[in-house]
Design a protein around this motif. Structure first.
Motif, PDB file in Angstrom:
ATOM      1  N   CYS A  70     -63.176  17.187  -6.737  1.00  0.00           N
ATOM      2  CA  CYS A  70     -61.937  16.547  -6.265  1.00  0.00           C
ATOM      3  C   CYS A  70     -60.782  16.820  -7.216  1.00  0.00           C
ATOM      4  O   CYS A  70     -59.638  17.016  -6.786  1.00  0.00           O
ATOM      5  N   PHE A  71     -61.063  16.841  -8.507  1.00  0.00           N
ATOM      6  CA  PHE A  71     -60.031  17.114  -9.508  1.00  0.00           C
ATOM      7  C   PHE A  71     -59.475  18.530  -9.339  1.00  0.00           C
ATOM      8  O   PHE A  71     -58.257  18.744  -9.302  1.00  0.00           O
ATOM      9  N   ILE A  72     -60.350  19.498  -9.234  1.00  0.00           N
ATOM     10  CA  ILE A  72     -59.895  20.892  -9.060  1.00  0.00           C
ATOM     11  C   ILE A  72     -59.205  21.061  -7.705  1.00  0.00           C
ATOM     12  O   ILE A  72     -58.217  21.791  -7.581  1.00  0.00           O
ATOM     13  N   SER A  73     -59.700  20.367  -6.680  1.00  0.00           N
ATOM     14  CA  SER A  73     -59.040  20.422  -5.366  1.00  0.00           C
ATOM     15  C   SER A  73     -57.629  19.877  -5.449  1.00  0.00           C
ATOM     16  O   SER A  73     -56.698  20.431  -4.844  1.00  0.00           O
ATOM     17  N   ALA A  74     -57.446  18.793  -6.214  1.00  0.00           N
ATOM     18  CA  ALA A  74     -56.109  18.216  -6.387  1.00  0.00           C
ATOM     19  C   ALA A  74     -55.188  19.193  -7.084  1.00  0.00           C
ATOM     20  O   ALA A  74     -53.999  19.311  -6.740  1.00  0.00           O
ATOM     21  N   ALA A  75     -55.715  19.916  -8.072  1.00  0.00           N
ATOM     22  CA  ALA A  75     -54.907  20.913  -8.785  1.00  0.00           C
ATOM     23  C   ALA A  75     -54.451  22.018  -7.832  1.00  0.00           C
ATOM     24  O   ALA A  75     -53.273  22.403  -7.813  1.00  0.00           O
ATOM     25  N   ILE A  76     -55.388  22.531  -7.039  1.00  0.00           N
ATOM     26  CA  ILE A  76     -55.055  23.617  -6.108  1.00  0.00           C
ATOM     27  C   ILE A  76     -54.087  23.128  -5.038  1.00  0.00           C
ATOM     28  O   ILE A  76     -53.123  23.823  -4.691  1.00  0.00           O
ATOM     29  N   HIS A  77     -54.317  21.928  -4.525  1.00  0.00           N
ATOM     30  CA  HIS A  77     -53.448  21.373  -3.486  1.00  0.00           C
ATOM     31  C   HIS A  77     -52.024  21.214  -4.007  1.00  0.00           C
ATOM     32  O   HIS A  77     -51.050  21.646  -3.353  1.00  0.00           O
ATOM     33  N   ALA A  78     -51.871  20.622  -5.184  1.00  0.00           N
ATOM     34  CA  ALA A  78     -50.541  20.385  -5.743  1.00  0.00           C
ATOM     35  C   ALA A  78     -49.817  21.687  -6.038  1.00  0.00           C
ATOM     36  O   ALA A  78     -48.615  21.840  -5.729  1.00  0.00           O
ATOM     37  N   GLU A  79     -50.523  22.639  -6.618  1.00  0.00           N
ATOM     38  CA  GLU A  79     -49.863  23.903  -6.980  1.00  0.00           C
ATOM     39  C   GLU A  79     -49.579  24.766  -5.749  1.00  0.00           C
ATOM     40  O   GLU A  79     -48.633  25.548  -5.739  1.00  0.00           O
ATOM     41  N   ALA A  80     -50.376  24.635  -4.710  1.00  0.00           N
ATOM     42  CA  ALA A  80     -50.087  25.351  -3.468  1.00  0.00           C
ATOM     43  C   ALA A  80     -48.773  24.865  -2.864  1.00  0.00           C
ATOM     44  O   ALA A  80     -47.955  25.666  -2.384  1.00  0.00           O
ATOM     45  N   LEU A  81     -48.555  23.560  -2.891  1.00  0.00           N
ATOM     46  CA  LEU A  81     -47.290  23.013  -2.392  1.00  0.00           C
ATOM     47  C   LEU A  81     -46.122  23.497  -3.248  1.00  0.00           C
ATOM     48  O   LEU A  81     -45.014  23.731  -2.736  1.00  0.00           O
ATOM     49  N   GLU A  82     -46.348  23.644  -4.554  1.00  0.00           N
ATOM     50  CA  GLU A  82     -45.312  24.178  -5.443  1.00  0.00           C
ATOM     51  C   GLU A  82     -44.948  25.614  -5.050  1.00  0.00           C
ATOM     52  O   GLU A  82     -43.786  26.008  -5.082  1.00  0.00           O
ATOM     53  N   VAL A  83     -45.972  26.397  -4.688  1.00  0.00           N
ATOM     54  CA  VAL A  83     -45.711  27.777  -4.265  1.00  0.00           C
ATOM     55  C   VAL A  83     -44.813  27.794  -3.037  1.00  0.00           C
ATOM     56  O   VAL A  83     -43.831  28.551  -2.965  1.00  0.00           O
ATOM     57  N   ILE A  84     -45.119  26.955  -2.060  1.00  0.00           N
ATOM     58  CA  ILE A  84     -44.329  26.901  -0.822  1.00  0.00           C
ATOM     59  C   ILE A  84     -42.882  26.541  -1.137  1.00  0.00           C
ATOM     60  O   ILE A  84     -41.939  27.172  -0.639  1.00  0.00           O
ATOM     61  N   ASP A  85     -42.698  25.540  -1.982  1.00  0.00           N
ATOM     62  CA  ASP A  85     -41.354  25.109  -2.365  1.00  0.00           C
ATOM     63  C   ASP A  85     -40.621  26.213  -3.122  1.00  0.00           C
ATOM     64  O   ASP A  85     -39.429  26.457  -2.922  1.00  0.00           O
ATOM     65  N   ARG A  86     -41.346  26.884  -4.004  1.00  0.00           N
ATOM     66  CA  ARG A  86     -40.734  27.945  -4.812  1.00  0.00           C
ATOM     67  C   ARG A  86     -40.309  29.120  -3.935  1.00  0.00           C
ATOM     68  O   ARG A  86     -39.244  29.716  -4.147  1.00  0.00           O
ATOM     69  N   VAL A  87     -41.136  29.466  -2.965  1.00  0.00           N
ATOM     70  CA  VAL A  87     -40.773  30.560  -2.051  1.00  0.00           C
ATOM     71  C   VAL A  87     -39.496  30.208  -1.294  1.00  0.00           C
ATOM     72  O   VAL A  87     -38.600  31.051  -1.135  1.00  0.00           O
ATOM     73  N   ASP A  88     -39.387  28.964  -0.844  1.00  0.00           N
ATOM     74  CA  ASP A  88     -38.174  28.538  -0.145  1.00  0.00           C
ATOM     75  C   ASP A  88     -36.945  28.701  -1.038  1.00  0.00           C
ATOM     76  O   ASP A  88     -35.898  29.193  -0.594  1.00  0.00           O
ATOM     77  N   LYS A  89     -37.068  28.296  -2.286  1.00  0.00           N
ATOM     78  CA  LYS A  89     -35.940  28.404  -3.225  1.00  0.00           C
ATOM     79  C   LYS A  89     -35.575  29.855  -3.486  1.00  0.00           C
ATOM     80  O   LYS A  89     -34.392  30.222  -3.546  1.00  0.00           O
ATOM     81  N   LEU A  90     -36.588  30.695  -3.648  1.00  0.00           N
ATOM     82  CA  LEU A  90     -36.329  32.106  -3.944  1.00  0.00           C
ATOM     83  C   LEU A  90     -35.724  32.827  -2.737  1.00  0.00           C
ATOM     84  O   LEU A  90     -34.838  33.677  -2.890  1.00  0.00           O
ATOM     85  N   LEU A  91     -36.196  32.490  -1.533  1.00  0.00           N
ATOM     86  CA  LEU A  91     -35.602  33.088  -0.338  1.00  0.00           C
ATOM     87  C   LEU A  91     -34.143  32.665  -0.177  1.00  0.00           C
ATOM     88  O   LEU A  91     -33.280  33.473   0.215  1.00  0.00           O
ATOM     89  N   ALA A  92     -33.862  31.393  -0.490  1.00  0.00           N
ATOM     90  CA  ALA A  92     -32.475  30.910  -0.417  1.00  0.00           C
ATOM     91  C   ALA A  92     -31.598  31.640  -1.428  1.00  0.00           C
ATOM     92  O   ALA A  92     -30.447  31.994  -1.127  1.00  0.00           O
ATOM     93  N   LEU A  93     -32.130  31.871  -2.622  1.00  0.00           N
ATOM     94  CA  LEU A  93     -31.376  32.607  -3.637  1.00  0.00           C
ATOM     95  C   LEU A  93     -31.115  34.043  -3.191  1.00  0.00           C
ATOM     96  O   LEU A  93     -30.008  34.567  -3.381  1.00  0.00           O
ATOM     97  N   ARG A  94     -32.136  34.660  -2.587  1.00  0.00           N
ATOM     98  CA  ARG A  94     -31.973  36.038  -2.127  1.00  0.00           C
ATOM     99  C   ARG A  94     -30.866  36.117  -1.066  1.00  0.00           C
ATOM    100  O   ARG A  94     -30.025  37.035  -1.101  1.00  0.00           O
ATOM    101  N   GLU A  95     -30.852  35.160  -0.143  1.00  0.00           N
ATOM    102  CA  GLU A  95     -29.797  35.139   0.877  1.00  0.00           C
ATOM    103  C   GLU A  95     -28.430  34.899   0.236  1.00  0.00           C
ATOM    104  O   GLU A  95     -27.428  35.472   0.662  1.00  0.00           O
ATOM    105  N   GLU A  96     -28.399  34.046  -0.778  1.00  0.00           N
ATOM    106  CA  GLU A  96     -27.142  33.776  -1.484  1.00  0.00           C
ATOM    107  C   GLU A  96     -26.611  35.035  -2.153  1.00  0.00           C
ATOM    108  O   GLU A  96     -25.415  35.334  -2.082  1.00  0.00           O
TER     109      GLU A  96
END
Length: 392
Positions: A289-315
């Motif tokens: 469960c601990f490792i699953s929580a780590a993967i789950h949290a960091e996966a959401l970070e990846v999604i958020d980071r991709v959104d930010k980077l795509l927005a920067l690229r468009e900018e």
């Protein structure tokens, strides 16, 4: 750091204590103590329904992160900063600290210009990128592969020496400090057939086909690797790298864009205690469960980071008003290369140094890049917007 609870380990259902003896050169005295040898990993695991639910949630988030990375024009670009983020956090877990910006800058500096900590973190980047290439080429994870990677990790560091690149041949103690052997937090297996057999069985276990979900296999094999502690140094960093390699080998991630270490760094004590608790109790649920929580949290970070980077690229594209040519190509790739020199840009985009330099000047004038260094021929420029999106 507290000494290990011997009685708790003595009752372990998944390992055993064995007697060890030797000479402690630090104190000039002989010692007699015990080391912990984990049993081979099981072919089947009985876990609670809640544990499987956590695994499913983590796997779903990871799949969404993998899909999000594919939205980038060149998904492999995201792997480059992700590897450096992982390098910073996985090294920090071992007490080596460096800034992400300094690790990016290291790509353009000579070895003599790097601090010891940045050089060590940079070694991880080199080893990880090599490992990702090997797995992408279809090479299976092996002890031999890890020996080569461990040699790269230690290159030029205080731990470099004749033992680098080889499984240890002497006893080691975890969390010993300047205390006597009996004060160690944990004592891994003796450096004899029990370590070698354990490593061989570990390698076989992670390679063999299994119905056990990948995230569970990642969690369980990470425990086993860290408990065996096969090298004199670098076990934590290598063990966390193997987690990423397993996810790639299993096809769960097409690109190494998910960083587990930043979350583990934030939960350092729980991470260290969790590993020990598995040995003491034989209970896998909390650890999975601990490792699953780590993967789950960091996966959401990846999604958020991709959104930010795509927005920067468009900018950047808007700032350049649909311009074509080298400046736009450099701007498009800033999500992977937030630090750049004219020489590097010329090589990346197959243009002359002069063309690359002119393009970078345009990006500086537009406020997309700024000069980081002065007083050197090949000046380094950085994109603050991308670095900010990567560092949070």
């Amino acid at each position: 750091m507290e000494a290990v609870d011997i009685e708790a380990l003595r009752d372990s259902p998944i390992g055993q204590l064995v007697p060890i003896r030797g000479h402690d050169p630090r104190l000039g005295e002989a010692y007699e103590y015990v080391a912990y040898v984990p049993d081979p990993l099981p072919s089947n695991l009985e876990l609670k329904a809640e544990t499987y639910a956590a695994v499913i949630d983590a796997a779903s988030a990871m799949a969404r992160a993998d899909q999000a990375s594919s939205l980038l024009p060149n998904p492999s670009l995201l792997a480059r900063p992700a590897t450096r983020r992982e390098a910073v956090s996985t090294s920090a877990l071992e007490g080596t600290y460096a800034l992400l910006a300094d690790v990016f800058e290291a790509d353009f500096l000579d070895v003599g210009e790097l601090t010891g900590s940045v050089s060590e973190v940079r070694n991880y980047v080199t080893a990880a990128e090599r490992a990702y290439d090997m797995v992408a080429e279809g090479q299976p994870i092996s002890v031999r592969m890890l020996e080569d990677l461990q040699r790269e990790l230690l290159r030029g560091t205080a731990s470099d020496g004749s033992h680098a690149g080889s499984v240890r041949t002497t006893q080691v103690f975890i969390g010993l400090g300047n205390q006597r052997v009996m004060s160690a937090r944990f004592v891994p297996p003796p450096a004899d057939h029990r370590l070698l057999d354990g490593l061989r069985l570990w390698q076989d276990w992670i390679r063999e086909p299994s119905a056990i979900p990948t995230i569970i296999r990642v969690a369980v094999s990470h425990y086993q690797f860290e408990t065996l502690h096969p090298f004199h140094d670098g076990n934590g960093r290598l063990g966390r790298l193997v987690m990423a390699l397993q996810l790639m080998s299993a096809g769960e991630l097409r690109f190494p864009v998910l960083n587990i270490s930043p979350w583990l760094e934030q939960h350092r004590t729980e991470y260290q205690d969790g590993l020990l608790r598995v040995s003491q109790t034989g209970g896998w649920d909390n650890w999975v469960c601990f490792i699953s929580a780590a993967i789950h949290a960091e996966a959401l970070e990846v999604i958020d980071r991709v959104d930010k980077l795509l927005a920067l690229r468009e900018e950047f594209q808007a700032i350049l008003h649909g311009a074509k040519g080298v400046s736009l190509r450099i701007a498009d790739d800033l999500i992977g290369y937030p630090m750049i020199t004219a020489s590097a840009a010329a090589a990346l985009h197959g243009v002359s140094y002069q063309a690359a330099n002119t393009a970078i000047t345009k990006l500086v004038d537009k406020g997309i890049l700024r000069q980081r260094t002065a007083g050197r021929y090949d000046r380094i420029f950085q994109c603050d917007g991308v670095l900010a999106a990567l560092e949070y």
